[in-house]
Design an enzyme around this catalytic site. Structure first.
Site, PDB file in Angstrom:
ATOM      1  N   ASP A 116     119.581  17.340  41.991  1.00 14.50           N
ATOM      2  CA  ASP A 116     120.170  18.327  41.373  1.00 14.50           C
ATOM      3  C   ASP A 116     121.807  18.405  41.754  1.00 14.50           C
ATOM      4  OD1 ASP A 116     120.945  20.789  40.126  1.00 14.50           O
ATOM      5  OD2 ASP A 116     119.177  21.985  40.540  1.00 14.50           O
ATOM      6  N   ARG A 133     121.319  17.688  34.421  1.00 17.39           N
ATOM      7  CA  ARG A 133     120.809  16.291  34.220  1.00 17.39           C
ATOM      8  C   ARG A 133     120.144  16.173  33.023  1.00 17.39           C
ATOM      9  NH1 ARG A 133     116.832  17.684  39.321  1.00 17.39           N
ATOM     10  NH2 ARG A 133     117.354  19.541  38.332  1.00 17.39           N
ATOM     11  N   CYS A 139     114.851  19.344  32.845  1.00 15.13           N
ATOM     12  CA  CYS A 139     115.229  19.707  34.090  1.00 15.13           C
ATOM     13  C   CYS A 139     114.948  20.991  34.470  1.00 15.13           C
ATOM     14  CB  CYS A 139     116.514  19.029  34.535  1.00 15.13           C
ATOM     15  SG  CYS A 139     117.909  19.838  33.308  1.00 15.13           S
TER      16      CYS A 139
HETATM   17  P1  4NP Z   1     119.844  20.943  35.892  1.00 14.50           P
HETATM   18  O1  4NP Z   1     120.865  21.956  37.075  1.00 14.50           O
HETATM   19  O2  4NP Z   1     118.549  21.479  36.181  1.00 14.50           O
HETATM   20  O3  4NP Z   1     120.425  19.573  36.246  1.00 14.50           O
HETATM   21  O4  4NP Z   1     120.529  21.622  34.639  1.00 14.50           O
HETATM   22  C1  4NP Z   1     120.804  23.184  37.464  1.00 14.50           C
HETATM   23  C2  4NP Z   1     121.571  24.024  36.476  1.00 14.50           C
HETATM   24  C3  4NP Z   1     121.473  25.483  36.802  1.00 14.50           C
HETATM   25  C4  4NP Z   1     120.915  26.086  37.780  1.00 14.50           C
HETATM   26  C5  4NP Z   1     120.026  24.988  38.788  1.00 14.50           C
HETATM   27  C6  4NP Z   1     120.054  23.781  38.571  1.00 14.50           C
HETATM   28  N1  4NP Z   1     120.687  27.409  38.122  1.00 14.50           N
HETATM   29  O5  4NP Z   1     120.589  27.743  39.106  1.00 14.50           O
HETATM   30  O6  4NP Z   1     121.513  28.064  37.461  1.00 14.50           O
END
Ligand code: 4NP
Length: 150
Positions: free
Chosen positions: A123, A13, A7
């Site tokens: 997300d 995720r 991800c």
């Molecule tokens: P992930 O969610 O891609 O599902 O782990 C996110 C976690 C952190 C960030 C964006 C999406 N961020 O901008 O730090």
């Protein structure tokens, strides 16, 4: 099988996807290697988001030992199947591929449960209410993955 879940941050995720698939593989006595990565670097070395840890725990899965790792070019060589959670992840993974063989390993994870639709795992980072929905989507896809590749 060596399966990689990818991800953006590797804290929401893909850690859930890793935990769910590891649990299902263990239940079926499959000796698979299952890991996860983020395309971004912000959360290297961090534990999964507390909301993902709580959602996993609610479903009997412990993901507290996972730590954030960023996707590397070498991962595309090492793993057999590489699952993107969304279209942006998918495109960023493909940028690291250096052969047609590597490109063929990269798939949108929800195409396993909803073929050819290119649906995304939303997300949940910026909202608190998406985590159960994410878990349900990933659980359905992972059930199909273990049955398809065992
Ligand atoms: P992930 O969610 O891609 O599902 O782990 C996110 C976690 C952190 C960030 C964006 C999406 N961020 O901008 O730090």
């Amino acid at each position: 099988m060596k399966v990689l879940m990818v991800c953006l941050g590797n804290i929401c995720r893909s850690p859930l996807a890793e935990g769910i698939l590891k649990t299902k593989a263990a239940e079926k006595n499959l000796e698979w290697t299952i890991e996860s990565r983020g395309t971004g670097s912000w959360h290297i070395g961090e534990q999964a988001d507390p909301r993902s840890i709580a959602e996993a725990k609610k479903n009997g899965i412990d993901i507290t030992d996972q730590r954030g790792q960023q996707l590397q070019k070498s991962d595309l060589q090492e793993f057999d199947l590489i699952y993107a959670m969304d279209t942006s992840n998918y495109n960023n993974i493909l940028k690291l591929a250096s052969s047609e063989e590597e490109r063929q390993k990269v798939k949108m994870i929800l195409n396993e449960s909803k073929p050819n639709m290119n649906q995304v795992v939303p997300d949940p980072y910026w909202s608190d209410d998406g985590f159960s929905h994410v878990f349900e989507l990933l659980e359905e896809a992972c059930e199909i993955i273990v049955e398809k590749y065992r």
